[in-house]
Design a protein around this motif. Sequence first.
Motif, short mmCIF file in Angstrom:
data_model
loop_
_atom_site.label_atom_id
_atom_site.label_comp_id
_atom_site.label_asym_id
_atom_site.label_seq_id
_atom_site.Cartn_x
_atom_site.Cartn_y
_atom_site.Cartn_z
N ALA A 128 6.33 92.81 98.83
CA ALA A 128 6.46 92.34 97.61
C ALA A 128 7.51 92.61 96.92
O ALA A 128 7.81 92.23 95.73
CB ALA A 128 5.34 92.46 96.72
N HIS A 129 8.57 93.32 97.70
CA HIS A 129 9.60 93.91 96.77
C HIS A 129 10.76 92.83 96.03
O HIS A 129 11.12 92.79 94.85
CB HIS A 129 10.73 94.71 97.51
N GLU A 163 19.30 96.06 86.17
CA GLU A 163 20.26 96.13 87.39
C GLU A 163 19.89 96.52 88.51
O GLU A 163 20.24 96.07 89.60
CB GLU A 163 21.60 96.86 86.93
N LEU A 164 18.87 97.42 88.27
CA LEU A 164 18.10 98.05 89.72
C LEU A 164 17.39 96.90 90.43
O LEU A 164 17.60 96.78 91.63
CB LEU A 164 17.25 99.11 89.15
N HIS A 165 16.80 96.24 89.71
CA HIS A 165 15.92 94.98 90.43
C HIS A 165 16.89 93.91 90.91
O HIS A 165 16.71 93.38 92.02
CB HIS A 165 15.11 94.53 89.77
N ILE A 166 17.99 93.51 90.17
CA ILE A 166 18.76 92.61 90.83
C ILE A 166 19.52 92.91 91.97
O ILE A 166 19.53 92.28 92.70
CB ILE A 166 19.85 92.24 89.38
N THR A 167 20.24 94.15 91.87
CA THR A 167 21.04 94.76 93.14
C THR A 167 19.83 94.74 94.39
O THR A 167 20.18 94.43 95.38
CB THR A 167 21.63 95.91 92.78
N ARG A 175 20.21 92.76 97.62
CA ARG A 175 20.67 93.44 99.01
C ARG A 175 19.48 92.91 100.17
O ARG A 175 19.79 92.74 101.21
CB ARG A 175 20.65 95.02 98.90
N ARG A 176 18.19 92.93 99.57
CA ARG A 176 17.13 92.35 100.67
C ARG A 176 17.18 91.01 100.96
O ARG A 176 16.82 90.70 102.19
CB ARG A 176 15.77 92.73 100.13
N TYR A 184 20.41 87.09 105.93
CA TYR A 184 21.54 86.37 106.47
C TYR A 184 22.40 87.17 107.19
O TYR A 184 23.43 86.49 107.88
CB TYR A 184 22.09 85.63 105.17
N GLY A 185 22.21 88.18 107.53
CA GLY A 185 23.05 88.71 108.48
C GLY A 185 23.00 88.71 110.04
O GLY A 185 22.10 88.03 110.36
#
Length: 389
Positions: free
Chosen positions: A318-319, A373-377, A381-382, A387-388
């Motif tokens: 659930a991140h 900022e922690l949650h946004i980044t 990233r997840r 899409y990688g």
Amino acid sequence: MRAPNEQACKEKELTERVSAFVRTHVMPHEPVLDAGGPAAAAALRKLQAGAKEAGLWALPLPEELGGQGLDLARYARLAEAEGASDHGPAALGSAPLLDATMLWRHGADRVRTLYPHRLTSGELRACYAMTDPETPGTDPYLTATRAVERADGGWTVSGRKWFTSHAAEADLVTVLARTDGQPGDRTGLSLLVVPTSAPGFRVVRELPVLGGAGQWEIEFDRVHVDADHLLGERGRALAIAAERLQLGRTLRCLRWLGQAQRAFDLMCERVNSRTGSRGPLGSHQLVQSHVFESLLALRTTRPLVHEAVAAIGAGRDAHVEVGLAKVAAARMLQQVTDAAIQIHGAAGLGPDTPLPALYRTGRTARILDGPDELHITGVARRVLRGYGT
């Protein structure tokens, strides 16, 4: 098994009872509870006794610990009603949920025998100490508080923690400490349960947050901790902490929804009750804009929070859901409360409404328990990894 309509009626009735208890019993005592000290402790005990008598005590706590065993999905709406006051969860016995379940799931037999049931009953209070002074709370690997193993298998804990909620009233503190390696190492962190009566434990000072009470700095000066008070496996603290943080952040989001709804209701009541020389307050378009934008924020944030509830309840990763909910709910509470203060004018800045305290909660929510900022980044990233190539 109850029919769906009967179940829905029961849950609606319970939500209304919780809301009424918070509104008629908890909110009138907020000035005393906010001030802390012996008077606050006495008021809280009286409220807790009333909640037990009303059958509203410890609704989300597991039945095996003495709670009423509501699962997260069923408790979610109640959490909004409880959270309309910062003191609602403590008054209704829901506040120990994180600590009691953590000790029950990860504690040794003696810890499980000594503490979770007494936390659920309200006999004991606990707190959680994670961040060292001057160390970013977003980077636990820098933790310098240390626990050294003794010859008898126990531990000696030394260090300081700050922004530890309710530490002055706590009987237990679960502390994040380095049991191996050096600050910066990505391994070697453990959780230990420390009775605050242990020699060497000290409350250093209160840390008012924008003028509000409840946060503390504490010290561990070579505090002896029994070997069986290590939670889980040595060096596995962050796995336990992650489990706790996801649920904790989601519960706070639910409570922020309740507080924002309270601010919105106060704003609308003010709009409908005030008439100036240029007519009713509600006839002004800029006032209507505040009402619209606040309602939009509430209505668009609530589904995000309940998506996080559903993900945690289903045992999924659930991140992303929790990160979205946490940022949205914190921003929303600040936005709605700010609009309510603006509508109240000078009255919204003073002691006659709960709006200053609600605004303080909204502003601090964007930093404490993980800054925006922690949650946004983290969420970005997840998402991008999906899409990688």
